[in-house]
Scaffold this active site. Structure first.
Site, mmCIF file in Angstrom:
data_model
loop_
_atom_site.group_PDB
_atom_site.id
_atom_site.type_symbol
_atom_site.label_atom_id
_atom_site.label_comp_id
_atom_site.label_asym_id
_atom_site.label_seq_id
_atom_site.Cartn_x
_atom_site.Cartn_y
_atom_site.Cartn_z
ATOM 1 N N ASP A 116 0.845 -1.191 0.000
ATOM 2 C CA ASP A 116 0.000 0.000 0.000
ATOM 3 C C ASP A 116 0.878 1.239 0.000
ATOM 4 O O ASP A 116 1.787 1.369 0.833
ATOM 5 C CB ASP A 116 -0.906 -0.005 1.242
ATOM 6 C CG ASP A 116 -2.039 1.004 1.119
ATOM 7 O OD1 ASP A 116 -2.424 1.328 -0.011
ATOM 8 O OD2 ASP A 116 -2.544 1.454 2.163
ATOM 9 N N HIS A 123 -3.844 14.131 0.616
ATOM 10 C CA HIS A 123 -4.087 13.273 1.776
ATOM 11 C C HIS A 123 -2.929 13.361 2.770
ATOM 12 O O HIS A 123 -3.137 13.546 3.976
ATOM 13 C CB HIS A 123 -4.271 11.825 1.322
ATOM 14 C CG HIS A 123 -4.339 10.833 2.453
ATOM 15 N ND1 HIS A 123 -5.387 10.793 3.352
ATOM 16 C CD2 HIS A 123 -3.485 9.858 2.849
ATOM 17 C CE1 HIS A 123 -5.179 9.835 4.229
ATOM 18 N NE2 HIS A 123 -4.029 9.253 3.958
ATOM 19 N N GLU A 187 -10.221 3.916 3.790
ATOM 20 C CA GLU A 187 -9.327 4.587 2.866
ATOM 21 C C GLU A 187 -9.747 4.174 1.461
ATOM 22 O O GLU A 187 -9.596 3.007 1.071
ATOM 23 C CB GLU A 187 -7.857 4.231 3.128
ATOM 24 C CG GLU A 187 -7.348 4.841 4.424
ATOM 25 C CD GLU A 187 -5.852 4.706 4.601
ATOM 26 O OE1 GLU A 187 -5.309 5.425 5.463
ATOM 27 O OE2 GLU A 187 -5.228 3.895 3.896
ATOM 28 N N GLU A 189 -9.214 3.808 -2.220
ATOM 29 C CA GLU A 189 -7.987 3.700 -2.994
ATOM 30 C C GLU A 189 -8.247 3.017 -4.339
ATOM 31 O O GLU A 189 -9.316 2.456 -4.577
ATOM 32 C CB GLU A 189 -6.934 2.904 -2.211
ATOM 33 C CG GLU A 189 -6.692 3.436 -0.801
ATOM 34 C CD GLU A 189 -5.502 2.779 -0.118
ATOM 35 O OE1 GLU A 189 -4.668 2.173 -0.821
ATOM 36 O OE2 GLU A 189 -5.405 2.864 1.117
ATOM 37 N N ASP A 221 -9.051 0.229 2.125
ATOM 38 C CA ASP A 221 -8.081 -0.240 3.114
ATOM 39 C C ASP A 221 -8.543 0.220 4.496
ATOM 40 O O ASP A 221 -8.141 1.275 4.984
ATOM 41 C CB ASP A 221 -6.696 0.311 2.784
ATOM 42 C CG ASP A 221 -5.613 -0.334 3.619
ATOM 43 O OD1 ASP A 221 -5.748 -1.530 3.929
ATOM 44 O OD2 ASP A 221 -4.637 0.350 3.958
ATOM 45 N N ARG A 225 -7.658 3.831 13.338
ATOM 46 C CA ARG A 225 -6.757 4.959 13.545
ATOM 47 C C ARG A 225 -6.153 4.997 14.944
ATOM 48 O O ARG A 225 -5.011 5.449 15.126
ATOM 49 C CB ARG A 225 -7.509 6.267 13.277
ATOM 50 C CG ARG A 225 -8.036 6.422 11.863
ATOM 51 C CD ARG A 225 -6.943 6.405 10.834
ATOM 52 N NE ARG A 225 -7.468 6.667 9.485
ATOM 53 C CZ ARG A 225 -6.755 6.534 8.379
ATOM 54 N NH1 ARG A 225 -5.498 6.134 8.450
ATOM 55 N NH2 ARG A 225 -7.297 6.788 7.202
ATOM 56 N N GLN A 228 -3.508 2.288 15.051
ATOM 57 C CA GLN A 228 -2.423 2.737 14.177
ATOM 58 C C GLN A 228 -1.567 3.812 14.853
ATOM 59 O O GLN A 228 -0.330 3.772 14.798
ATOM 60 C CB GLN A 228 -3.010 3.269 12.872
ATOM 61 C CG GLN A 228 -1.986 3.787 11.876
ATOM 62 C CD GLN A 228 -2.643 4.404 10.642
ATOM 63 O OE1 GLN A 228 -3.859 4.436 10.515
ATOM 64 N NE2 GLN A 228 -1.835 4.899 9.727
ATOM 65 N N LYS A 241 -3.973 -1.873 10.303
ATOM 66 C CA LYS A 241 -4.286 -2.009 8.879
ATOM 67 C C LYS A 241 -4.556 -3.454 8.468
ATOM 68 O O LYS A 241 -5.269 -3.698 7.485
ATOM 69 C CB LYS A 241 -3.101 -1.501 8.044
ATOM 70 C CG LYS A 241 -2.822 -0.025 8.201
ATOM 71 C CD LYS A 241 -3.761 0.787 7.341
ATOM 72 C CE LYS A 241 -3.309 2.229 7.257
ATOM 73 N NZ LYS A 241 -4.163 3.020 6.358
ATOM 74 N N THR A 245 -8.718 -5.695 4.138
ATOM 75 C CA THR A 245 -8.637 -4.788 2.990
ATOM 76 C C THR A 245 -9.597 -5.319 1.947
ATOM 77 O O THR A 245 -9.456 -6.460 1.504
ATOM 78 C CB THR A 245 -7.214 -4.732 2.413
ATOM 79 O OG1 THR A 245 -6.310 -4.256 3.420
ATOM 80 C CG2 THR A 245 -7.149 -3.821 1.206
ATOM 81 N N GLU A 346 -10.007 12.611 7.469
ATOM 82 C CA GLU A 346 -9.955 13.936 6.850
ATOM 83 C C GLU A 346 -11.328 14.586 6.788
ATOM 84 O O GLU A 346 -11.468 15.793 7.016
ATOM 85 C CB GLU A 346 -9.392 13.829 5.437
ATOM 86 C CG GLU A 346 -7.985 13.295 5.346
ATOM 87 C CD GLU A 346 -7.650 12.881 3.928
ATOM 88 O OE1 GLU A 346 -7.181 13.755 3.157
ATOM 89 O OE2 GLU A 346 -7.858 11.704 3.585
#
Length: 399
Positions: A116, A123, A187, A189, A221, A225, A228, A241, A245, A346
């Protein structure tokens, strides 16, 4: 024009033809192509002598077909297009069309390795501002190489697979605690699926991108948080993570995206020689993120700083070999506006600005029972629109 009922004008018309693997009527998984609201049984077509692919289309994954290489990919695509557009083939092909509503899609390829990246400047800048306020949003190396990490191939799942809320360690005012994540995120992607491998010790150059990459999938993904944030120093993402996925069930071949390649943005400072890609091209993919059925963001992939070809070159510059079924993802796709971001980190600015959904509920991060769906479109030939297979998942309570 196609003779398949309802497929003309569809975003899954003959200019698209994505590949997938499906189950139907108790049969083992087999390769198919989507046309409109049908799946063309390519295994059956090969058994009938209508398509030649070295016997790979009856396999339970796309891997053996992808390993054949670009000349075979192009030949099969051309033949499938002929079968679906020439009325002379209708009598032989129509019995091989299965209504999409009657099939169950499975993971289309066996994932060999998963990498990844972190290739959106918007971002990366947003995350830097959220986590390192008052400091430069980008770290010194960010514009010199595509940042990435090696993920967990065994937890890549097909769209529609429920996602169990992960548990792990996170920081608290009282010190580290262990329990379910309370800051579960997405996420949005774009992923690239490798077909042709490379030898250990060899580099893959930017101009060899299309020789190795078979096609494109959408990726979510999922990210815890809080887990992480506690674990990532000094070695980077791990358990925050690796729990799941999600990828789309349909792989859009690069051959379908010829009209979607567009000039990528300028890169300053100039990149290292091995990262120079001429022409310097990105993809005009327009993503949409739906949270419990409500569209909350529209990330534009064309704004990515690092291109797919540069990501592949960087992945192999140290001699790391490619394997058939390797998946590498772009990292979160975010544009310059708040309504163009690809993560809820975000969108809610670290959870400080909750989002109000249409039903009156507010959200910062994902709650049990929430469903997230990511879709995307791309320009096709002659003004057509191509849809990428959606990726969706529902959050289940921690176990």
């Amino acid at each position: 024009m196609t003779w398949v009922t309802g497929a003309d004008g569809s975003a899954y018309g003959v200019t698209n033809l994505p590949y997938g693997v499906f189950r139907h009527a108790g049969r083992a998984p087999r390769v198919g192509v989507r046309i409109g609201d049908f799946v063309l049984d390519l295994a059956g077509a090969e058994e009938a002598g209508l398509v030649l692919a070295a016997g790979t289309l009856g396999r339970p994954t796309l891997n053996d077909f992808m390993a054949l290489g670009r000349p075979q990919w192009t030949s099969v695509r051309q033949r499938v297009t002929e079968l679906l557009t020439d009325p002379a083939h209708r009598q032989a092909v129509e019995p091989l069309l299965v209504p999409l509503a009657e099939v169950r899609m499975v993971l289309p390829f066996e994932v060999a390795d998963y990498v990844d990246f972190y290739s959106s400047e918007h971002h990366a800048s947003n995350v830097g501002q959220i986590f390192r306020p008052g400091q430069p949003p980008l770290l010194p190396n960010w514009k010199h190489l595509p940042i990435g990490y090696h993920g967990r191939a065994g937890t890549v799942v097909v769209s529609g697979t429920p996602v169990v809320r992960p548990s792990g360690q996170r920081a608290s005012a009282q010190g580290p605690v262990t329990g379910p994540s309370v800051r579960l995120d997405i996420e949005a992607e774009v992923g690239f699926v490798v077909g042709v491998p490379s030898a250990l010790g060899d580099r893959v150059t930017t101009d060899e991108f299309a020789d190795h990459v078979f096609g494109v999938v959408l990726v979510n993904d999922w990210s815890a948080r809080d887990i992480q944030a506690w674990e990532y120093q000094p070695l980077g993402p791990f358990l925050g993570k690796s729990f799941a996925t999600s990828v789309s069930a349909w792989v859009t071949p690069l051959d379908a995206l010829g009209d979607a390649f567009v000039p990528a943005g300028d890169q300053d400072p100039p990149v290292a020689d091995y990262l120079r890609d001429v022409p310097h091209l990105g993809l005009d993919l327009r993503l949409s993120v739906q949270w419990n059925g409500e569209r909350v963001s529209e990330p534009p992939f064309a704004t990515m700083y690092w291109t797919p070809a540069q990501q592949l070159a960087h992945l192999t510059v140290n001699g790391a070999s490619l394997r058939t079924g390797d998946l590498y993802a772009s990292g979160t796709v975010s544009g310059p506006e708040r309504g163009q971001v690809g993560s809820f980190l975000e969108l809610t600015w670290g959870g400080t600005e909750p989002v109000k959904l249409a039903g009156g509920e507010t959200r910062t991060f994902l709650e049990d029972g929430d469903t997230v769906t990511v879709t995307a479109t791309a320009p096709g030939p002659d003004g057509t629109t191509i849809a990428l297979g959606e990726v969706t998942g529902k959050i289940l309570a921690a176990r």
